[in-house]
Design a protein around this motif. Structure first.
Motif, PDB file in Angstrom:
ATOM      1  N   TYR A 484      46.441 -19.210   6.504  1.00 21.88           N
ATOM      2  CA  TYR A 484      45.092 -19.147   5.913  1.00 21.88           C
ATOM      3  C   TYR A 484      45.255 -18.982   4.407  1.00 21.88           C
ATOM      4  O   TYR A 484      45.919 -18.068   3.948  1.00 21.88           O
ATOM      5  N   HIS A 485      44.677 -19.908   3.646  1.00 19.58           N
ATOM      6  CA  HIS A 485      44.860 -19.915   2.199  1.00 19.58           C
ATOM      7  C   HIS A 485      43.506 -19.923   1.496  1.00 19.58           C
ATOM      8  O   HIS A 485      42.465 -20.141   2.115  1.00 19.58           O
ATOM      9  N   THR A 486      43.523 -19.681   0.185  1.00 15.88           N
ATOM     10  CA  THR A 486      42.280 -19.782  -0.580  1.00 15.88           C
ATOM     11  C   THR A 486      41.710 -21.189  -0.397  1.00 15.88           C
ATOM     12  O   THR A 486      42.434 -22.175  -0.436  1.00 15.88           O
ATOM     13  N   PRO A 487      40.396 -21.299  -0.202  1.00 19.39           N
ATOM     14  CA  PRO A 487      39.808 -22.584   0.205  1.00 19.39           C
ATOM     15  C   PRO A 487      39.595 -23.581  -0.931  1.00 19.39           C
ATOM     16  O   PRO A 487      39.374 -23.214  -2.082  1.00 19.39           O
ATOM     17  N   ASN A 488      39.649 -24.851  -0.528  1.00 24.55           N
ATOM     18  CA  ASN A 488      39.339 -25.984  -1.389  1.00 24.55           C
ATOM     19  C   ASN A 488      38.267 -26.792  -0.666  1.00 24.55           C
ATOM     20  O   ASN A 488      38.438 -27.159   0.502  1.00 24.55           O
ATOM     21  N   THR A 489      37.143 -27.077  -1.342  1.00 20.21           N
ATOM     22  CA  THR A 489      36.003 -27.712  -0.670  1.00 20.21           C
ATOM     23  C   THR A 489      36.319 -29.095  -0.126  1.00 20.21           C
ATOM     24  O   THR A 489      35.638 -29.578   0.780  1.00 20.21           O
ATOM     25  N   ALA A 490      37.345 -29.752  -0.680  1.00 21.80           N
ATOM     26  CA  ALA A 490      37.707 -31.090  -0.207  1.00 21.80           C
ATOM     27  C   ALA A 490      38.549 -31.039   1.067  1.00 21.80           C
ATOM     28  O   ALA A 490      38.773 -32.070   1.697  1.00 21.80           O
ATOM     29  N   LYS A 491      38.989 -29.850   1.459  1.00 20.88           N
ATOM     30  CA  LYS A 491      39.970 -29.768   2.537  1.00 20.88           C
ATOM     31  C   LYS A 491      39.574 -28.854   3.701  1.00 20.88           C
ATOM     32  O   LYS A 491      40.278 -28.835   4.716  1.00 20.88           O
ATOM     33  N   VAL A 492      38.484 -28.083   3.562  1.00 24.05           N
ATOM     34  CA  VAL A 492      38.170 -27.111   4.606  1.00 24.05           C
ATOM     35  C   VAL A 492      36.738 -27.290   5.099  1.00 24.05           C
ATOM     36  O   VAL A 492      35.914 -27.945   4.458  1.00 24.05           O
ATOM     37  N   ALA A 493      36.457 -26.681   6.249  1.00 25.10           N
ATOM     38  CA  ALA A 493      35.098 -26.686   6.787  1.00 25.10           C
ATOM     39  C   ALA A 493      34.242 -25.678   6.030  1.00 25.10           C
ATOM     40  O   ALA A 493      34.735 -24.661   5.535  1.00 25.10           O
ATOM     41  N   ASN A 494      32.962 -25.964   5.960  1.00 27.44           N
ATOM     42  CA  ASN A 494      32.028 -25.081   5.257  1.00 27.44           C
ATOM     43  C   ASN A 494      31.576 -23.973   6.205  1.00 27.44           C
ATOM     44  O   ASN A 494      30.660 -24.148   6.998  1.00 27.44           O
ATOM     45  N   SER A 495      32.245 -22.841   6.104  1.00 28.50           N
ATOM     46  CA  SER A 495      31.918 -21.708   6.969  1.00 28.50           C
ATOM     47  C   SER A 495      30.857 -20.807   6.362  1.00 28.50           C
ATOM     48  O   SER A 495      30.600 -19.710   6.853  1.00 28.50           O
ATOM     49  N   GLY A 496      30.240 -21.281   5.281  1.00 20.93           N
ATOM     50  CA  GLY A 496      29.202 -20.492   4.630  1.00 20.93           C
ATOM     51  C   GLY A 496      29.793 -19.557   3.598  1.00 20.93           C
ATOM     52  O   GLY A 496      31.001 -19.408   3.469  1.00 20.93           O
ATOM     53  N   PRO A 497      28.938 -18.898   2.847  1.00 21.13           N
ATOM     54  CA  PRO A 497      29.394 -18.037   1.751  1.00 21.13           C
ATOM     55  C   PRO A 497      29.982 -16.724   2.258  1.00 21.13           C
ATOM     56  O   PRO A 497      29.655 -16.259   3.350  1.00 21.13           O
ATOM     57  N   THR A 498      30.843 -16.137   1.452  1.00 22.74           N
ATOM     58  CA  THR A 498      31.439 -14.845   1.790  1.00 22.74           C
ATOM     59  C   THR A 498      30.549 -13.757   1.206  1.00 22.74           C
ATOM     60  O   THR A 498      30.817 -13.179   0.154  1.00 22.74           O
ATOM     61  N   VAL A 499      29.469 -13.501   1.927  1.00 26.43           N
ATOM     62  CA  VAL A 499      28.439 -12.552   1.506  1.00 26.43           C
ATOM     63  C   VAL A 499      27.818 -11.951   2.767  1.00 26.43           C
ATOM     64  O   VAL A 499      28.127 -12.351   3.890  1.00 26.43           O
ATOM     65  N   ALA A 500      26.935 -10.977   2.578  1.00 31.11           N
ATOM     66  CA  ALA A 500      26.043 -10.477   3.636  1.00 31.11           C
ATOM     67  C   ALA A 500      26.781  -9.885   4.833  1.00 31.11           C
ATOM     68  O   ALA A 500      26.282  -9.946   5.951  1.00 31.11           O
ATOM     69  N   SER A 501      27.964  -9.340   4.602  1.00 32.25           N
ATOM     70  CA  SER A 501      28.735  -8.706   5.681  1.00 32.25           C
ATOM     71  C   SER A 501      28.876  -9.642   6.885  1.00 32.25           C
ATOM     72  O   SER A 501      28.847  -9.206   8.036  1.00 32.25           O
TER      73      SER A 501
END
Length: 709
Positions: A484-501
């Protein structure tokens, strides 16, 4: 793996200093700078570049260099990336500069003169309500939320108390300031930087450019919500400068610039009018809640929604009416900050419960106990909340372990004890998670390694450790083969923002579902050797090595956005915090001596990291209560340095006891919960210590002296 305090994935690199943040990366391009408004509200009449200064080696960008839309769309289309007609706060960006020398950038700004026609600014909620100017719509109101539930009681048979509570701005004060880099490669630009939400940045850049731009998160040194919305602006700045200069561009804010111009916690003013019987049983709550949104809307309406949903706590009350308003002012925009509206509302309701107890001359424990939710209790939005069942357990545990009753009754001089009993809804409010439709992706490699490819980010909270723990646990494989690495928008699924617990609670649950799909696909295995054989056999026979899951709203979650009715969250975490304070009788300094933090967050993924979350949240909450003050003078932040923006040091913090309820229930959000309760617990303890009511934070020594004298 789940339930074990395994070492953080990034522990060693952070401890030895080898982990590289944005400003540590090798760089040979131009440095960026922002030319900002010097007035709080006005019209730009002219921009004059000193003819005696050589600007030929500088890249200069204004709004005319934007090919797409000059709008940083978050919830409303009201904030330009670069101002072009009017400015609405001191520090609003107008021009961008780039040069190979940082010193030259500082000098160049002295040779740019911007002339304004100034208008009457709004610097407070009161100014906005009185419409001293109209800066948004026809009434300065970003959003109204009015909701009521239950049947009004016979007020003539009840006692009543009306109080107003106020909470301030608060600075996130992440370790690493806002940082962004644009890499220019043959006309293409990639943006990398410190951020919580890479896909938010991608969306903002698509607005700016009309096309998809590759966005990658750099190692991020803290965020607390301050890197949710603001990095979109930073990314736009480096993109525009890179495009025009055809070079790499780096923009790193100084600490002073970061404090002065980036988003803060929303100040709040809350009026509580309660109706109760002689035992303190609530029968009605009338709540008026006002938030200062600042010069642009940003995330204000959803901060407001969460504040409303938490404004009555989870107490059993027959009738609740909430009228809330978020207002525009001419100070820098306010945005996301750990707790996201809940710390303000919880300060209001938890202080009010103590005030009712003081009004009736009974224990605050008695008032809370008689109002604990029952199986038939309904929330402020008229919903039954499953988590209510755990409230009494955590309340009684905190009461017993802190020895609250004995300490409250046998009070020592200048020493007091206070409690806050509270909840935090996990995930996006209302239909937010449904609209996000978050997706996770697991990729199975021939080696047996499983790669997590999602947009969720590590910002110090432990995501790079916790999510691999969840996947490894579900697949019953060693964690060292989960990548698991820091994400790149061209390479990963959009799991939503890292917010809101939401990361463990929402994204973690989706990863469990994807892991189940993977395990079902490859069949049975008993150990790591048979697992790898099963993987090889599966991949020899199947082309797909990707396992995706998309969020689907649980059937029990029913929400009407228009009526603001129903169950606003997928799950609720519970907290019961107790503070003990001591007031120096000579200089009136307040010291938090002991603190008890009891939490119910379902199954705890990594106990040691969870304890760290609570410790950090309590520290921030104590700062919110006693130390932290953003001082505005005519719209300008006057204390934008760490020499005069005061936060608690390690020596200011108490002995802290942390406990989690033992549970095998689904994991719930933890990140924001510890921020919600400390300020109310500390203020309640302080009121108990000196017999005065503290309804506005932060409470400084001079405030204590003024009330005590």
């Amino acid at each position: 793996m789940v339930g074990k305090s395994i070492t953080r994935a990034d522990a060693a690199s952070k401890a030895d200093g080898s982990l590289k943040y944005s400003d540590d990366l090798e760089f040979h391009g131009l440095y960026g700078a922002v030319v900002r408004s010097s007035v709080a509200y006005g019209k730009i009449l002219s921009i004059v570049f000193d003819e005696g200064f050589d600007f030929s080696e500088f890249t200069v960008v204004d709004y005319r260099d934007i090919d797409g839309k000059n709008i940083n769309t978050i919830l409303m289309d009201d904030q330009p990336f670069l101002a072009y007609e009017k400015v609405r706060h001191i520090g609003e960006p107008i021009l961008l500069l780039a040069h190979k020398s940082k010193e030259a950038l500082v000098e160049a700004q002295k040779h740019i003169d911007i002339e304004y026609e100034t208008f009457t600014p709004l610097f407070s909620i009161k100014d906005a309500l009185e419409k001293k100017s109209i800066i948004f719509g026809d009434d300065n109101i970003y959003k109204k939320i009015n909701t009521k539930k239950g049947k009004e009681p016979d007020y003539n048979t009840l006692q009543s108390l009306t109080k107003t509570y106020k909470t301030p701005h608060q600075e996130q004060l992440y370790l690493e300031p806002q940082s962004m880099i644009a890499y220019y490669r043959d006309g293409d630009i990639k943006v990398l930087g410190s951020m919580q939400c890479p896909f938010y940045v991608e969306s903002a850049l698509e607005n700016l450019t009309g096309k998809k731009v590759e966005v990658e998160q750099a190692n991020t040194g803290g965020a607390f919500g301050g890197k949710e919305d603001y990095p979109s602006i930073m990314a736009a700045f480096v993109y525009l400068l890179s495009k025009k200069s055809k070079q790499d561009v780096k923009l790193i804010y100084s600490r002073s610039e970061d404090i002065a111009f980036t988003t803060k916690r929303h100040p709040a003013e809350m009026e509580y009018k309660s109706y109760f019987d002689e035992k303190g049983k609530l029968h009605a709550l009338h709540i008026k809640l006002f938030l200062d949104g600042g010069a642009y809307c940003t995330l204000t309406p959803v901060v407001q929604a969460r504040a409303v949903l938490h404004s009555a706590g989870f107490y059993d009350c027959e009738y609740i009416q909430v009228d809330s308003y978020s207002l525009a002012t001419n100070t820098p925009p306010n945005g996301a900050f750990r707790g996201f509206g809940a710390p303000q509302a919880i300060f209001g309701i938890e202080r009010h419960m103590d005030d009712i107890a003081r009004y009736l001359s009974i224990s605050p424990m008695s008032v809370r106990e008689i109002n604990l939710p029952t199986s038939s209790s309904m929330s402020v939005t008229d919903a039954k909340i499953d988590a209510y069942r755990g409230v009494r357990t955590i309340f009684e545990r905190a009461r017993e372990k802190s020895d609250f009753d004995k300490k409250y009754e046998s009070k020592n001089a200048n020493r007091g004890i206070g409690m806050a009993l509270f909840m935090h809804g996990g995930g996006f409010t209302g239909i937010g998670e449904t609209l996000l439709a978050s997706e996770v992706l697991l990729v199975l490699h021939p080696s047996g390694n499983v790669e997590i490819k999602i947009g969720s980010t590590e910002m110090g909270q432990g995501t790079l450790t916790a999510l691999p723990q969840i996947v490894a646990d579900r697949l019953n494989i060693p964690i060292d083969i989960v990548q698991y690495h820091t994400p790149n928008t061209a390479k990963v699924a959009n799991s939503g923002p890292t917010v809101a617990s939401r990361t463990v609670m929402i994204v973690g649950e989706l990863l469990i579902q994807s892991a189940d799909k993977l395990r079902e696909a490859i069949g049975e295995y008993s150990d790591i050797s048979s697992y790898k054989e099963a993987v090889k056999k599966y991949l020899d026979l199947n082309q797909t090595n990707e396992f995706r899951t998309t969020y689907k709203k649980p059937q029990e979650i029913v929400w009407d956005e228009e009526k603001f009715y129903g169950n606003g969250y997928d799950g609720y975490s519970l907290g019961c915090y107790v503070a003990e304070v001591e007031v120096d009788p000579v200089d009136y300094q307040v010291k938090v001596k002991e603190f008890y933090a009891f939490n119910d967050v379902g199954k705890v993924v990594n106990p040691l990291m969870a304890e760290g979350q609570v410790e950090g949240g309590v520290a921030q909450g104590i700062g919110y209560a006693l130390y932290e003050r953003v001082v505005h003078e005519e719209g300008r932040v006057k204390n934008s340095r760490l020499s005069d923006y005061i936060v608690p040091l390690a020596s200011d913090l108490p002995k802290l006891f942390v406990e989690f309820a033992k549970s095998d229930a689904k994991s719930k959000g933890l990140g924001e919960l510890p921020m919600d309760g400390p300020a109310a617990a500390v203020a309640n303890a302080l009121s108990h210590a000196v017999g005065c009511e503290f309804d506005t934070i932060p409470v400084r020594a001079e405030d204590v002296e003024k009330l005590c004298r």
